[in-house]
Design a protein around this motif. Structure first.
Motif, PDB file in Angstrom:
ATOM      1  N   ASP A  89       0.879  -1.487  -0.086  1.00  0.00           N
ATOM      2  CA  ASP A  89       0.034  -0.006  -0.001  1.00  0.00           C
ATOM      3  C   ASP A  89       0.936   1.178   0.062  1.00  0.00           C
ATOM      4  O   ASP A  89       0.357   2.253  -0.369  1.00  0.00           O
ATOM      5  CB  ASP A  89      -0.910   0.147   1.373  1.00  0.00           C
ATOM      6  CG  ASP A  89      -1.879  -1.039   1.296  1.00  0.00           C
ATOM      7  OD1 ASP A  89      -2.469  -1.596  -0.059  1.00  0.00           O
ATOM      8  OD2 ASP A  89      -2.397  -1.261   2.177  1.00  0.00           O
ATOM      9  N   SER A  90       2.102   1.225   0.271  1.00  0.00           N
ATOM     10  CA  SER A  90       2.719   2.409   0.799  1.00  0.00           C
ATOM     11  C   SER A  90       4.038   2.514  -0.201  1.00  0.00           C
ATOM     12  O   SER A  90       4.558   3.793  -0.171  1.00  0.00           O
ATOM     13  CB  SER A  90       3.207   2.623   2.190  1.00  0.00           C
ATOM     14  OG  SER A  90       4.214   1.674   2.443  1.00  0.00           O
ATOM     15  N   ILE A  91       4.325   1.604  -1.160  1.00  0.00           N
ATOM     16  CA  ILE A  91       5.330   1.723  -1.786  1.00  0.00           C
ATOM     17  C   ILE A  91       5.144   1.358  -3.255  1.00  0.00           C
ATOM     18  O   ILE A  91       4.524   0.414  -3.484  1.00  0.00           O
ATOM     19  CB  ILE A  91       6.463   1.012  -1.272  1.00  0.00           C
ATOM     20  CG1 ILE A  91       7.255   1.142  -0.073  1.00  0.00           C
ATOM     21  CG2 ILE A  91       7.940   1.096  -2.426  1.00  0.00           C
ATOM     22  CD1 ILE A  91       8.213   0.250   0.652  1.00  0.00           C
ATOM     23  N   GLU A  92       5.346   2.363  -4.149  1.00  0.00           N
ATOM     24  CA  GLU A  92       5.145   2.206  -5.645  1.00  0.00           C
ATOM     25  C   GLU A  92       5.761   0.928  -6.167  1.00  0.00           C
ATOM     26  O   GLU A  92       7.011   0.640  -5.836  1.00  0.00           O
ATOM     27  CB  GLU A  92       5.491   3.631  -6.509  1.00  0.00           C
ATOM     28  CG  GLU A  92       4.773   3.588  -7.677  1.00  0.00           C
ATOM     29  CD  GLU A  92       5.362   4.706  -8.610  1.00  0.00           C
ATOM     30  OE1 GLU A  92       5.830   4.711  -9.656  1.00  0.00           O
ATOM     31  OE2 GLU A  92       5.248   5.702  -7.784  1.00  0.00           O
ATOM     32  N   LYS A  93       4.918   0.324  -7.102  1.00  0.00           N
ATOM     33  CA  LYS A  93       5.580  -0.990  -7.684  1.00  0.00           C
ATOM     34  C   LYS A  93       6.731  -0.577  -8.494  1.00  0.00           C
ATOM     35  O   LYS A  93       6.936   0.347  -8.966  1.00  0.00           O
ATOM     36  CB  LYS A  93       4.658  -1.583  -8.710  1.00  0.00           C
ATOM     37  CG  LYS A  93       4.964  -2.905  -9.350  1.00  0.00           C
ATOM     38  CD  LYS A  93       3.799  -3.747 -10.012  1.00  0.00           C
ATOM     39  CE  LYS A  93       3.984  -5.122 -10.198  1.00  0.00           C
ATOM     40  NZ  LYS A  93       3.004  -5.669 -10.591  1.00  0.00           N
ATOM     41  N   GLY A  94       7.955  -1.551  -8.189  1.00  0.00           N
ATOM     42  CA  GLY A  94       9.062  -1.123  -8.847  1.00  0.00           C
ATOM     43  C   GLY A  94      10.249  -1.820  -7.886  1.00  0.00           C
ATOM     44  O   GLY A  94      10.019  -2.580  -7.024  1.00  0.00           O
ATOM     45  N   PRO A  95      11.373  -1.368  -8.205  1.00  0.00           N
ATOM     46  CA  PRO A  95      12.696  -2.182  -7.313  1.00  0.00           C
ATOM     47  C   PRO A  95      12.625  -1.846  -5.800  1.00  0.00           C
ATOM     48  O   PRO A  95      13.002  -2.537  -5.150  1.00  0.00           O
ATOM     49  CB  PRO A  95      13.707  -1.361  -7.859  1.00  0.00           C
ATOM     50  CG  PRO A  95      13.427  -1.013  -9.435  1.00  0.00           C
ATOM     51  CD  PRO A  95      11.756  -0.708  -9.300  1.00  0.00           C
TER      52      PRO A  95
END
Length: 168
Positions: A89-95
């Motif tokens: 919920d708190s971190i955008e999809k990606g590395p």
């Protein structure tokens, strides 16, 4: 929790671990969908299959020993699953999210390693050789999964996450 002997302790711990595995079997598909790195997605999917086999092993132990599991919810796993939801919920999809997912997954593996190590020691103490064999098989798998997650992080996953956040 009223535990009076080793067998009751074993049943309690096995029940708690069964709950933990059931919770993970529900959480792993969500983690796979949330991951960006195809290797991490594959790792979560593979671990789901492994988790289902581990649940079956617990069922085998219950049958072998002629015991009945208690209906309890593993609070520790509930917290770890909730942490995973917070990451999604708190971190955008990606590395960066992948790095956080790997860290969370390793927390789960370390918990499971401790749980299966404890169960193996209790089974050994009770002379439950067949149960011990099954528990050690699962313990070995949990350790291998932890090593795979470490390799994913060390083979560039965490480095990509750091570079991504510096560029932002």
């Amino acid at each position: 929790m009223s535990v009076k002997n080793f067998e009751e302790l074993f049943i309690h711990e096995l029940s708690d671990t069964y709950s933990a595995e059931k919770q993970m079997s529900k959480a792993l598909p969500r983690l796979a969908r949330a991951a960006d790195n195809p290797r991490l997605v594959a790792a979560f999917e593979a671990h789901l299959e492994e988790t289902q086999v581990q649940i079956e092993r617990i069922d085998q132990i219950v049958e072998l020993m002629g015991i009945k599991l208690k209906r309890i919810k593993c609070a520790a796993m509930e917290g770890l699953v909730e942490e995973g939801k917070d990451v999604i919920d708190s971190i955008e999809k990606g590395p960066l999210r992948d790095a956080a997912l790997i860290g969370g997954a390793q927390k789960v593996e370390h918990y499971e390693i401790a749980a299966y190590g404890t169960l193996a020691a209790l089974a050994k103490q009770q002379g439950q050789r067949d149960a011990l064999k099954l528990l050690l098989e699962t313990l070995k798998e949990e350790k291998a999964t932890d090593e795979k997650l470490t390799m994913l992080a060390e083979q560039g996953g965490n480095e990509r996450a750091q570079m991504d956040t510096k560029a932002a």
